[in-house]
Design a protein around this motif. Structure first.
Motif, PDB file in Angstrom:
ATOM      1  N   LEU A 176     -10.948   0.116  -0.155  1.00 56.67           N
ATOM      2  CA  LEU A 176     -10.558   0.982  -1.262  1.00 56.67           C
ATOM      3  C   LEU A 176      -9.278   0.489  -1.906  1.00 56.67           C
ATOM      4  O   LEU A 176      -8.415  -0.096  -1.245  1.00 56.67           O
ATOM      5  CB  LEU A 176     -10.347   2.424  -0.775  1.00 56.67           C
ATOM      6  N   GLN A 177      -9.172   0.720  -3.187  1.00 58.02           N
ATOM      7  CA  GLN A 177      -7.929   0.500  -3.919  1.00 58.02           C
ATOM      8  C   GLN A 177      -7.613   1.773  -4.678  1.00 58.02           C
ATOM      9  O   GLN A 177      -8.438   2.272  -5.448  1.00 58.02           O
ATOM     10  CB  GLN A 177      -8.041  -0.673  -4.886  1.00 58.02           C
ATOM     11  N   PHE A 193     -10.946   2.712  -6.588  1.00 58.62           N
ATOM     12  CA  PHE A 193     -11.909   1.627  -6.706  1.00 58.62           C
ATOM     13  C   PHE A 193     -12.416   1.252  -5.318  1.00 58.62           C
ATOM     14  O   PHE A 193     -11.726   1.463  -4.313  1.00 58.62           O
ATOM     15  CB  PHE A 193     -11.275   0.403  -7.375  1.00 58.62           C
ATOM     16  N   VAL A 194     -13.604   0.685  -5.266  1.00 57.09           N
ATOM     17  CA  VAL A 194     -14.198   0.322  -3.985  1.00 57.09           C
ATOM     18  C   VAL A 194     -14.750  -1.097  -4.066  1.00 57.09           C
ATOM     19  O   VAL A 194     -15.272  -1.525  -5.101  1.00 57.09           O
ATOM     20  CB  VAL A 194     -15.328   1.313  -3.599  1.00 57.09           C
ATOM     21  N   GLY A 242     -10.165  -2.022   4.608  1.00 63.66           N
ATOM     22  CA  GLY A 242      -8.987  -2.370   3.830  1.00 63.66           C
ATOM     23  C   GLY A 242      -8.623  -1.270   2.858  1.00 63.66           C
ATOM     24  O   GLY A 242      -9.487  -0.572   2.327  1.00 63.66           O
ATOM     25  N   PHE A 243      -7.298  -1.119   2.637  1.00 60.74           N
ATOM     26  CA  PHE A 243      -6.818  -0.109   1.702  1.00 60.74           C
ATOM     27  C   PHE A 243      -5.634  -0.679   0.947  1.00 60.74           C
ATOM     28  O   PHE A 243      -4.649  -1.121   1.540  1.00 60.74           O
ATOM     29  CB  PHE A 243      -6.409   1.167   2.442  1.00 60.74           C
ATOM     30  N   SER A 272      -2.543  -2.975   2.185  1.00 63.64           N
ATOM     31  CA  SER A 272      -1.884  -4.028   1.397  1.00 63.64           C
ATOM     32  C   SER A 272      -1.284  -3.417   0.145  1.00 63.64           C
ATOM     33  O   SER A 272      -1.535  -2.257  -0.188  1.00 63.64           O
ATOM     34  CB  SER A 272      -2.883  -5.128   1.021  1.00 63.64           C
ATOM     35  N   HIS A 273      -0.486  -4.235  -0.556  1.00 58.72           N
ATOM     36  CA  HIS A 273       0.219  -3.783  -1.748  1.00 58.72           C
ATOM     37  C   HIS A 273      -0.348  -4.491  -2.961  1.00 58.72           C
ATOM     38  O   HIS A 273      -0.587  -5.694  -2.941  1.00 58.72           O
ATOM     39  CB  HIS A 273       1.724  -4.079  -1.617  1.00 58.72           C
ATOM     40  N   CYS A 274      -0.593  -3.739  -4.033  1.00 53.30           N
ATOM     41  CA  CYS A 274      -1.194  -4.299  -5.242  1.00 53.30           C
ATOM     42  C   CYS A 274      -0.288  -5.363  -5.855  1.00 53.30           C
ATOM     43  O   CYS A 274       0.920  -5.158  -6.037  1.00 53.30           O
ATOM     44  CB  CYS A 274      -1.458  -3.173  -6.246  1.00 53.30           C
ATOM     45  N   ILE A 275      -0.863  -6.519  -6.188  1.00 50.08           N
ATOM     46  CA  ILE A 275      -0.087  -7.619  -6.757  1.00 50.08           C
ATOM     47  C   ILE A 275       0.473  -7.245  -8.116  1.00 50.08           C
ATOM     48  O   ILE A 275       1.621  -7.561  -8.447  1.00 50.08           O
ATOM     49  CB  ILE A 275      -0.960  -8.885  -6.859  1.00 50.08           C
TER      50      ILE A 275
END
Length: 371
Positions: A176-177, A193-194, A242-243, A272-275
């Motif tokens: 997921l995001q 988002f997936v 993942g998230f 994780s962290h969005c770029i």
């Protein structure tokens, strides 16, 4: 011994005082309510049963005269009902056309009323001129009212969502995001988002859902929305590997942040962290030379865009010079990616900007603005 079949009852014209007419279905006469179009069995062709239907289902019309129900009967005859009398008759092609036009209306982001006020009248006029009156009558049967278009779009949307959820369930894992942001109208929106593995072993990325945050936008609020969505469609947390999120404290807090709450559901999930959000954070600490350049660019755009007269004159100048663009773009803090778009448009119109500042005798800006 053969059981004797009950006799077939016949309709009497006096039954209209109970709000019932007759319809032939499967070779027998059945009573049909002129108010709700409900069709009863042949055995219900008794005054007592018809009166009971009127008293229990339509008590507001119990004391109406027969003339009232006769008017309802005339309206019922104008409806395009199917052979059973309970459904509106619509051919398959007409139904498909209604869905296709509703899809185009949704994709164009136009009001739903445009189907009935513009699209259908245009179709009728064009078909009448090209194909004749017979084809015009068939086009008139296409349902494109406001409520119909809305219902068609909702059906297609629900079907797409159900297909997506089923593909996610079949995938061995998914990620997921999540992004929560407030737009220029102060509306807090949550986008999820997936990413999942499709049948052909290709990683697909789709928008899972979007929802407005009506009150607070804390990590627990976002988590409750995601939990509710997972429970509604039966999505398993065990498959979440993942998230990804932004750097807001509500997302990354060590105690009540969303990432921490996600790990409580599935400790093996990698966060994780969005770029792109890292770039946004980096832009907050620009070096002095770059920061001064950014402020100068914003000042130039504001000088031209903040004045209606300057905007019209600059647009006229761009038109006369046959430029690729006619307007500059504003920069907003909420949509931070607009910084890049604003600078790109500013550079593309650098020649026009130099001429405009020269004509306006804004030497202080013209001297600083060196491309």
């Amino acid at each position: 011994m053969n059981r004797k079949m009950p006799p077939k009852r016949k309709y009497d014209n006096s039954y209209i005082k109970f709000g019932f007419t007759s319809i032939e279905s499967n070779g027998e006469i059945k009573p049909q309510c002129v108010i709700c179009a409900t069709v009863l069995a042949n055995e219900a062709l008794k005054p007592a049963k018809l009166k009971r239907h009127l008293e229990t289902i339509h008590p507001n019309f119990y004391d109406r005269p027969p003339e009232f129900f006769q008017g309802k009967l005339e309206n019922l005859k104008k409806m395009k009902l199917g052979p059973s009398g309970t459904r509106y008759a619509s051919s398959e092609k007409t139904l498909v056309a209604s869905f296709e036009i509703s899809k185009l209306i949704a994709q164009s982001k136009k009001p739903h009323t445009i189907g009935e006020t513009l699209v259908k009248p245009c179709l009728i006029k064009a078909v009448e001129e090209v194909l004749g009156l017979e084809a015009k009558k068939r086009i008139q049967d296409i349902p494109l009212s406001n409520n119909t278009v809305k219902a068609r779009i909702e059906l297609m949307s629900n079907d797409i969502e159900e297909q997506l959820v089923s593909r996610i369930k079949m995938s061995p894992f998914f990620a997921l995001q999540c992004d929560e942001s407030t737009d220029i109208s102060n509306c807090a929106q949550l986008l999820v988002f997936v990413r999942f593995l499709d049948d052909d072993n290709i990683i697909k990325e789709e928008l899972l859902f979007s929802q407005e945050l009506e009150m607070t936008s804390r990590g627990i609020d976002v988590m409750n929305i995601i939990i509710g969505y997972f429970q509604k469609y039966g999505i398993m947390w065990e498959k979440l590997v993942g998230f990804c999120t932004d750097g807001a404290p509500a997302m990354l807090g060590s105690h009540s942040g969303l990432a921490t709450l996600i790990k409580q559901r599935n400790p093996s999930t990698l966060t994780s962290h969005c770029i792109l959000h890292r770039q946004a954070l980096a832009s907050k600490t620009l070096p002095k030379c770059l920061n001064d350049t950014m402020k100068l660019a914003i000042k130039v755009v504001n000088v031209i865009k903040s004045s209606a007269l300057n905007s019209r004159l600059f647009k006229k100048l761009c038109t006369e010079m046959d430029s690729n663009h006619e307007n500059l773009l504003f920069h907003t803090e909420v949509r931070w990616l607009s910084k890049g778009n604003m600078l790109e448009r500013l550079y593309e119109l650098r020649g026009e900007i130099e001429l405009f500042l020269g004509e306006k005798k804004m030497e202080d800006l013209l001297v600083q603005l060196v491309f």
